[in-house]
Design an enzyme around this catalytic site. Structure first.
Site, PDB file in Angstrom:
ATOM      1  N   ASN A   1       0.842  -1.196   0.000  1.00 24.23           N
ATOM      2  CA  ASN A   1       0.000   0.000   0.000  1.00 24.23           C
ATOM      3  C   ASN A   1       0.882   1.254   0.000  1.00 24.23           C
ATOM      4  O   ASN A   1       2.085   1.191   0.250  1.00 24.23           O
ATOM      5  CB  ASN A   1      -1.037  -0.025   1.137  1.00 24.23           C
ATOM      6  CG  ASN A   1      -0.455   0.189   2.510  1.00 24.23           C
ATOM      7  OD1 ASN A   1       0.508   0.934   2.706  1.00 24.23           O
ATOM      8  ND2 ASN A   1      -1.041  -0.463   3.486  1.00 24.23           N
TER       9      ASN A   1
ATOM     10  N   CYS B   1      -6.743  -1.636  -0.867  1.00 25.54           N
ATOM     11  CA  CYS B   1      -7.002  -1.069   0.460  1.00 25.54           C
ATOM     12  C   CYS B   1      -7.730   0.273   0.394  1.00 25.54           C
ATOM     13  O   CYS B   1      -8.115   0.816   1.417  1.00 25.54           O
ATOM     14  CB  CYS B   1      -5.682  -0.920   1.221  1.00 25.54           C
ATOM     15  SG  CYS B   1      -4.565   0.302   0.488  1.00 25.54           S
TER      16      CYS B   1
END
Length: 126
Positions: A62, A95
């Site tokens: 991420n 995410c």
């Protein structure tokens, strides 16, 4: 940059490609990546790693992890060993983040593998 090798030029030599995956949503692309790598004539057997061979790595994480200073240090360390980075890309991540961190596209990875294999083969025969 030289053009990518043709199937005929790659079939002249056998290559062994080791694909390693760590925990990441990018691991979902593994079946497609391996399938495309198997399309390279002669190329894919998993063996013990020979450090004299090229190593390519494709970061995937991420955005917060990618921007962490430790990540930059680790990527720099891998590059200092002569390993080749296939950079992550900017996109909306699973995410929910929008930013750098997604694994490079499969075709980008396969093209880079072909390029490095072709260069490595040329160096060995010189």
């Amino acid at each position: 940059m030289e053009p990518h090798p043709t199937a005929a030029s790659l079939v002249e030599r056998k290559f062994h490609v080791l694909v390693g995956v760590t925990g990441s949503v990018a691991a979902l692309k593994l079946p497609l990546l391996v399938s495309k790598l198997l399309d390279i004539p002669g190329t894919c057997v998993i063996r013990a790693w020979d450090c004299s061979k090229p190593l390519l790595f494709c970061p995937a994480m991420n955005t917060t992890m990618w921007e962490h200073p430790l990540t930059a240090q680790q990527v720099d360390q891998l590059k200092s060993f002569g390993y080749v980075e296939i950079p992550c890309v900017y996109k909306k991540l699973v995410c929910g983040d929008q930013g750098l961190g997604a694994m490079a596209e499969v075709e980008t990875i396969v093209d880079k593998v072909k390029e490095v294999l072709s260069q490595h083969n040329g160096i060995q025969q010189s």
